[in-house]
Design a protein around this motif. Structure first.
Motif, PDB file in Angstrom:
ATOM      1  N   LEU A 234      24.403  16.797  34.272  1.00 30.10           N
ATOM      2  CA  LEU A 234      24.541  16.293  32.907  1.00 30.10           C
ATOM      3  C   LEU A 234      23.303  15.517  32.502  1.00 30.10           C
ATOM      4  CD1 LEU A 234      28.005  14.587  33.508  1.00 30.10           C
ATOM      5  CD2 LEU A 234      27.660  16.847  32.507  1.00 30.10           C
ATOM      6  N   ALA A 235      23.100  15.381  31.197  1.00 27.70           N
ATOM      7  CA  ALA A 235      22.029  14.533  30.688  1.00 27.70           C
ATOM      8  C   ALA A 235      22.437  13.969  29.338  1.00 27.70           C
ATOM      9  CB  ALA A 235      20.728  15.315  30.542  1.00 27.70           C
ATOM     10  N   GLU A 236      21.966  12.772  29.042  1.00 31.68           N
ATOM     11  CA  GLU A 236      22.184  12.188  27.723  1.00 31.68           C
ATOM     12  C   GLU A 236      21.023  12.596  26.832  1.00 31.68           C
ATOM     13  OE1 GLU A 236      22.553   7.867  25.605  1.00 31.68           O
ATOM     14  OE2 GLU A 236      23.335   8.073  27.648  1.00 31.68           O
ATOM     15  N   ARG A 237      21.350  13.094  25.655  1.00 35.72           N
ATOM     16  CA  ARG A 237      20.350  13.551  24.683  1.00 35.72           C
ATOM     17  C   ARG A 237      20.658  12.948  23.314  1.00 35.72           C
ATOM     18  NH1 ARG A 237      16.965  15.060  28.054  1.00 35.72           N
ATOM     19  NH2 ARG A 237      17.185  17.003  29.129  1.00 35.72           N
ATOM     20  N   GLU A 238      19.710  13.095  22.399  1.00 34.35           N
ATOM     21  CA  GLU A 238      19.920  12.726  21.005  1.00 34.35           C
ATOM     22  C   GLU A 238      20.441  13.954  20.261  1.00 34.35           C
ATOM     23  OE1 GLU A 238      19.194  10.051  18.533  1.00 34.35           O
ATOM     24  OE2 GLU A 238      19.379   8.928  20.383  1.00 34.35           O
ATOM     25  N   ALA A 239      21.461  13.761  19.454  1.00 36.41           N
ATOM     26  CA  ALA A 239      21.973  14.844  18.610  1.00 36.41           C
ATOM     27  C   ALA A 239      22.553  14.234  17.351  1.00 36.41           C
ATOM     28  CB  ALA A 239      23.036  15.651  19.358  1.00 36.41           C
ATOM     29  N   ASP A 240      22.135  14.740  16.220  1.00 37.63           N
ATOM     30  CA  ASP A 240      22.640  14.246  14.934  1.00 37.63           C
ATOM     31  C   ASP A 240      22.490  12.731  14.811  1.00 37.63           C
ATOM     32  OD1 ASP A 240      23.364  16.841  14.150  1.00 37.63           O
ATOM     33  OD2 ASP A 240      25.271  16.673  15.223  1.00 37.63           O
ATOM     34  N   GLY A 241      21.380  12.203  15.309  1.00 34.69           N
ATOM     35  CA  GLY A 241      21.089  10.787  15.159  1.00 34.69           C
ATOM     36  C   GLY A 241      21.789   9.864  16.131  1.00 34.69           C
ATOM     37  N   GLY A 242      22.449  10.416  17.128  1.00 36.17           N
ATOM     38  CA  GLY A 242      23.144   9.566  18.093  1.00 36.17           C
ATOM     39  C   GLY A 242      23.142  10.186  19.473  1.00 36.17           C
TER      40      GLY A 242
ATOM     41  N   ALA B 278      24.362  12.044  22.800  1.00 33.36           N
ATOM     42  CA  ALA B 278      25.283  13.144  23.089  1.00 33.36           C
ATOM     43  C   ALA B 278      25.125  13.528  24.553  1.00 33.36           C
ATOM     44  CB  ALA B 278      24.977  14.347  22.196  1.00 33.36           C
ATOM     45  N   LEU B 279      26.167  14.043  25.109  1.00 35.56           N
ATOM     46  CA  LEU B 279      26.139  14.490  26.496  1.00 35.56           C
ATOM     47  C   LEU B 279      25.841  15.983  26.529  1.00 35.56           C
ATOM     48  CD1 LEU B 279      26.654  13.615  29.441  1.00 35.56           C
ATOM     49  CD2 LEU B 279      29.012  14.365  29.125  1.00 35.56           C
ATOM     50  N   PHE B 280      24.834  16.366  27.290  1.00 32.34           N
ATOM     51  CA  PHE B 280      24.447  17.762  27.438  1.00 32.34           C
ATOM     52  C   PHE B 280      24.816  18.203  28.849  1.00 32.34           C
ATOM     53  CE2 PHE B 280      21.499  21.148  28.556  1.00 32.34           C
ATOM     54  CZ  PHE B 280      21.606  21.985  27.460  1.00 32.34           C
ATOM     55  N   VAL B 281      25.591  19.277  28.960  1.00 28.55           N
ATOM     56  CA  VAL B 281      25.986  19.798  30.265  1.00 28.55           C
ATOM     57  C   VAL B 281      25.009  20.899  30.637  1.00 28.55           C
ATOM     58  CG1 VAL B 281      27.807  20.905  31.615  1.00 28.55           C
ATOM     59  CG2 VAL B 281      28.407  19.251  29.816  1.00 28.55           C
ATOM     60  N   TYR B 282      24.184  20.637  31.637  1.00 27.42           N
ATOM     61  CA  TYR B 282      23.234  21.636  32.115  1.00 27.42           C
ATOM     62  C   TYR B 282      23.922  22.697  32.949  1.00 27.42           C
ATOM     63  CZ  TYR B 282      18.833  19.319  30.921  1.00 27.42           C
ATOM     64  OH  TYR B 282      17.772  18.784  30.263  1.00 27.42           O
ATOM     65  N   GLU B 283      24.836  22.258  33.793  1.00 29.17           N
ATOM     66  CA  GLU B 283      25.417  23.216  34.729  1.00 29.17           C
ATOM     67  C   GLU B 283      26.741  22.707  35.281  1.00 29.17           C
ATOM     68  OE1 GLU B 283      23.818  25.614  38.579  1.00 29.17           O
ATOM     69  OE2 GLU B 283      23.485  23.451  38.605  1.00 29.17           O
ATOM     70  N   VAL B 284      27.676  23.628  35.392  1.00 33.36           N
ATOM     71  CA  VAL B 284      28.878  23.451  36.197  1.00 33.36           C
ATOM     72  C   VAL B 284      28.902  24.669  37.099  1.00 33.36           C
ATOM     73  CG1 VAL B 284      31.391  23.294  36.244  1.00 33.36           C
ATOM     74  CG2 VAL B 284      30.129  22.288  34.326  1.00 33.36           C
ATOM     75  N   ALA B 285      28.751  24.458  38.380  1.00 27.49           N
ATOM     76  CA  ALA B 285      28.738  25.573  39.332  1.00 27.49           C
ATOM     77  C   ALA B 285      29.794  25.315  40.400  1.00 27.49           C
ATOM     78  CB  ALA B 285      27.360  25.705  39.987  1.00 27.49           C
ATOM     79  N   VAL B 286      30.653  26.294  40.596  1.00 25.11           N
ATOM     80  CA  VAL B 286      31.703  26.194  41.606  1.00 25.11           C
ATOM     81  C   VAL B 286      31.594  27.416  42.503  1.00 25.11           C
ATOM     82  CG1 VAL B 286      34.193  26.054  42.017  1.00 25.11           C
ATOM     83  CG2 VAL B 286      33.195  24.929  40.005  1.00 25.11           C
ATOM     84  N   ASP B 287      31.534  27.176  43.806  1.00 23.87           N
ATOM     85  CA  ASP B 287      31.444  28.278  44.761  1.00 23.87           C
ATOM     86  C   ASP B 287      32.586  29.267  44.535  1.00 23.87           C
ATOM     87  OD1 ASP B 287      29.343  26.826  45.801  1.00 23.87           O
ATOM     88  OD2 ASP B 287      30.407  26.228  47.628  1.00 23.87           O
ATOM     89  N   GLU B 288      32.271  30.536  44.723  1.00 24.21           N
ATOM     90  CA  GLU B 288      33.255  31.602  44.478  1.00 24.21           C
ATOM     91  C   GLU B 288      34.586  31.331  45.169  1.00 24.21           C
ATOM     92  OE1 GLU B 288      33.901  35.772  43.074  1.00 24.21           O
ATOM     93  OE2 GLU B 288      31.903  34.884  43.177  1.00 24.21           O
ATOM     94  N   GLY B 289      34.548  30.915  46.405  1.00 24.33           N
ATOM     95  CA  GLY B 289      35.782  30.685  47.168  1.00 24.33           C
ATOM     96  C   GLY B 289      36.609  29.511  46.674  1.00 24.33           C
ATOM     97  N   ALA B 290      36.040  28.656  45.841  1.00 20.18           N
ATOM     98  CA  ALA B 290      36.752  27.471  45.350  1.00 20.18           C
ATOM     99  C   ALA B 290      37.105  27.572  43.876  1.00 20.18           C
ATOM    100  CB  ALA B 290      35.891  26.228  45.596  1.00 20.18           C
ATOM    101  N   ARG B 291      36.905  28.714  43.279  1.00 18.94           N
ATOM    102  CA  ARG B 291      37.119  28.809  41.831  1.00 18.94           C
ATOM    103  C   ARG B 291      38.566  28.714  41.410  1.00 18.94           C
ATOM    104  NH1 ARG B 291      32.250  32.891  40.314  1.00 18.94           N
ATOM    105  NH2 ARG B 291      30.641  31.396  40.926  1.00 18.94           N
TER     106      ARG B 291
END
Length: 115
Positions: free
Chosen positions: A73-81, A83-96
């Motif tokens: 995750l990263a905090e970014r600016e969006a619409d003047g305030g 915002a949380l940006f999700v770069y990646e959610v990765a879950v191993d195939e066996g744990a999905r």
């Protein structure tokens, strides 16, 4: 299953970096050698000091004490305030099943074909 998140520890950085690099290169959509070089360049810019930059958060997803995924995750600016940006959610195939068991579903799938 007993899924938990914890912030990426220093001793986990190399494994995290290798997994992100491999996944990035795999999804890049071009020849493996070029994809690896591109992954090195991109990750070199994102984590130049080989540590998670300020304003970013990386978590390890564990099940029963074993790593089964990651969340970036990263905090970014969006619409003047902020915002949380999700770069990646990765879950191993066996744990999905773990991921689906909390009501999540796939909304984007990366696909590529070597020509």
């Amino acid at each position: 299953m007993n899924a938990r998140l914890h912030p990426l520890r220093e001793d986990e950085f190399d494994a995290w970096y290798a997994a992100v690099k491999s996944d990035y290169a795999e999804r890049a959509g071009f020849a493996r050698d070029r994809a690896q070089q591109n992954a090195d360049a991109v990750l070199g810019r994102l984590v130049p000091a080989r540590r998670v930059p300020d304003g970013h958060a990386v978590f390890v997803i564990e099940d029963g004490g074993e790593p089964v995924g990651r969340l970036c995750l990263a905090e970014r600016e969006a619409d003047g305030g902020p915002a949380l940006f999700v770069y990646e959610v990765a879950v191993d195939e066996g744990a999905r099943g773990l991921y689906r068991s909390v009501g999540c579903r796939e909304v984007a799938v990366w696909m590529a074909k070597d020509l």
